[in-house]
Motif scaffolding. Structure first.
Motif, PDB file in Angstrom:
ATOM      1  N   MET A  94       0.833  -1.202   0.000  1.00 52.53           N
ATOM      2  CA  MET A  94       0.000   0.000   0.000  1.00 52.53           C
ATOM      3  C   MET A  94       0.866   1.251   0.000  1.00 52.53           C
ATOM      4  SD  MET A  94      -2.868  -1.499  -0.071  1.00 52.53           S
ATOM      5  CE  MET A  94      -4.067  -0.187   0.158  1.00 52.53           C
ATOM      6  N   SER A  95       0.321   2.334  -0.497  1.00 54.24           N
ATOM      7  CA  SER A  95       1.035   3.602  -0.479  1.00 54.24           C
ATOM      8  C   SER A  95       0.993   4.206   0.916  1.00 54.24           C
ATOM      9  CB  SER A  95       0.396   4.568  -1.481  1.00 54.24           C
ATOM     10  OG  SER A  95       0.969   5.847  -1.319  1.00 54.24           O
ATOM     11  N   SER A  96       2.139   4.767   1.354  1.00 54.15           N
ATOM     12  CA  SER A  96       2.122   5.443   2.656  1.00 54.15           C
ATOM     13  C   SER A  96       1.804   6.926   2.493  1.00 54.15           C
ATOM     14  CB  SER A  96       3.488   5.280   3.336  1.00 54.15           C
ATOM     15  OG  SER A  96       4.486   5.817   2.511  1.00 54.15           O
ATOM     16  N   GLN A  97       1.763   7.404   1.275  1.00 56.90           N
ATOM     17  CA  GLN A  97       1.583   8.842   1.034  1.00 56.90           C
ATOM     18  C   GLN A  97       0.239   9.183   0.419  1.00 56.90           C
ATOM     19  OE1 GLN A  97       4.445  11.332   1.135  1.00 56.90           O
ATOM     20  NE2 GLN A  97       5.303   9.817   2.515  1.00 56.90           N
ATOM     21  N   LYS A  98      -0.508   8.158   0.017  1.00 56.96           N
ATOM     22  CA  LYS A  98      -1.851   8.409  -0.518  1.00 56.96           C
ATOM     23  C   LYS A  98      -2.716   7.202  -0.214  1.00 56.96           C
ATOM     24  CE  LYS A  98      -2.833   6.803  -5.073  1.00 56.96           C
ATOM     25  NZ  LYS A  98      -2.820   5.411  -4.750  1.00 56.96           N
ATOM     26  N   ASP A  99      -3.990   7.399  -0.314  1.00 62.47           N
ATOM     27  CA  ASP A  99      -4.889   6.279  -0.088  1.00 62.47           C
ATOM     28  C   ASP A  99      -4.756   5.296  -1.250  1.00 62.47           C
ATOM     29  OD1 ASP A  99      -7.225   5.118   1.355  1.00 62.47           O
ATOM     30  OD2 ASP A  99      -8.143   5.413  -0.602  1.00 62.47           O
TER      31      ASP A  99
END
Ligand SMILES: O=C(CO)[C@H](O)[C@H](O)COP(=O)(O)O
Length: 229
Positions: free
Chosen positions: A161-166
């Motif tokens: 998963m991205s840590s900076q966006k959903d």
């Protein structure tokens, strides 16, 4: 305190010859190598560098070195890269950066793929310390997950998963990355082919029998390893 990653990069410099096209991967050992190349302008001015990594490519440009895109070439003299872990056959797991697809292409393009790093990366046999990562075409994700579950029922699968966006992390190629954590690794040859043969899989992060040499530095100094098969 010794800087083993720097010592490995210093040893790697001896393999780079004037006029070569040299591929470079990601990580702090590779960053050391770029800094060392830049510190030798007479050699550096004759080299063409190609990188699988956005971060390394940025450093190459900042240092004023010649960078060529991988999509304009079909072979490299050398490809240097780090890894998370490698074994005595020089099989390597390259999972951290999520850029293994391009790393694998450059490794395969090279006359010699050379692993570099500190001795802590070596394990006589690869183990389950690191996940194996699979780049997957988005429209094949449910199908690939289903087949990974069938092939490896004891493993756990995680969509990165991205840590900076959903939402999911998107690779450099617009695909998803699935991390597989194994309870125990299967024989590597079987693992290599079983995953690669699932339609929708772009590439996985096990570099099976690809490296020609490893340059590692540790308490016992710098060692040059060749595959023990
Ligand atoms: O495999 C990698 C990315 O997928 C890197 O090459 C690896 O993490 C390098 O690490 P280091 O900072 O120790 O040189």
């Amino acid at each position: 305190m010794s800087d083993y990653k720097l010592e490995a990069a210093v040893a790697a410099m001896k393999y780079i010859k004037t006029g070569q096209t040299v591929g470079v991967g990601a990580g702090s050992t590779i960053a050391n190598l770029i800094n060392l190349i830049a510190a030798e302008p007479a050699l550096a001015s004759t080299l063409t560098l190609v990188s699988s990594s956005f971060t390394t490519a940025k450093l190459i440009l900042e240092k004023g070195l010649r960078l060529q895109s991988a999509n304009t070439i079909k072979e490299l003299d050398l490809y240097f890269d780090g890894c998370d872990q490698f074994d005595e056959e020089l099989n390597a797991l390259k999972s951290g950066g999520g850029i293994h697809t391009t790393e694998k292409i450059l490794a395969a393009m090279a006359h010699e793929f050379i692993l570099i790093g500190d001795a802590g990366k070596f394990s006589a046999q690869l183990d389950v310390t690191y996940p194996l990562v699979i780049e997957v075409l988005p429209n094949a994700l449910p199908f690939v997950m289903k087949h990974l579950n069938i092939n490896f029922p004891d493993a756990s699968l995680n969509l990165r998963m991205s840590s900076q966006k959903d939402g999911a992390l998107i690779s450099d190629h617009g695909n998803y990355l699935v991390d597989i954590h194994f309870a125990a690794l299967l024989p590597l040859e079987e693992l290599n082919t079983k995953i690669a043969l699932i339609p929708g899989v772009v590439a996985h992060s096990l570099f099976y029998r690809m490296a020609a040499m490893a340059i590692i530095a540790g308490q016992d100094g710098v060692k040059i390893l060749t595959p023990q098969r």
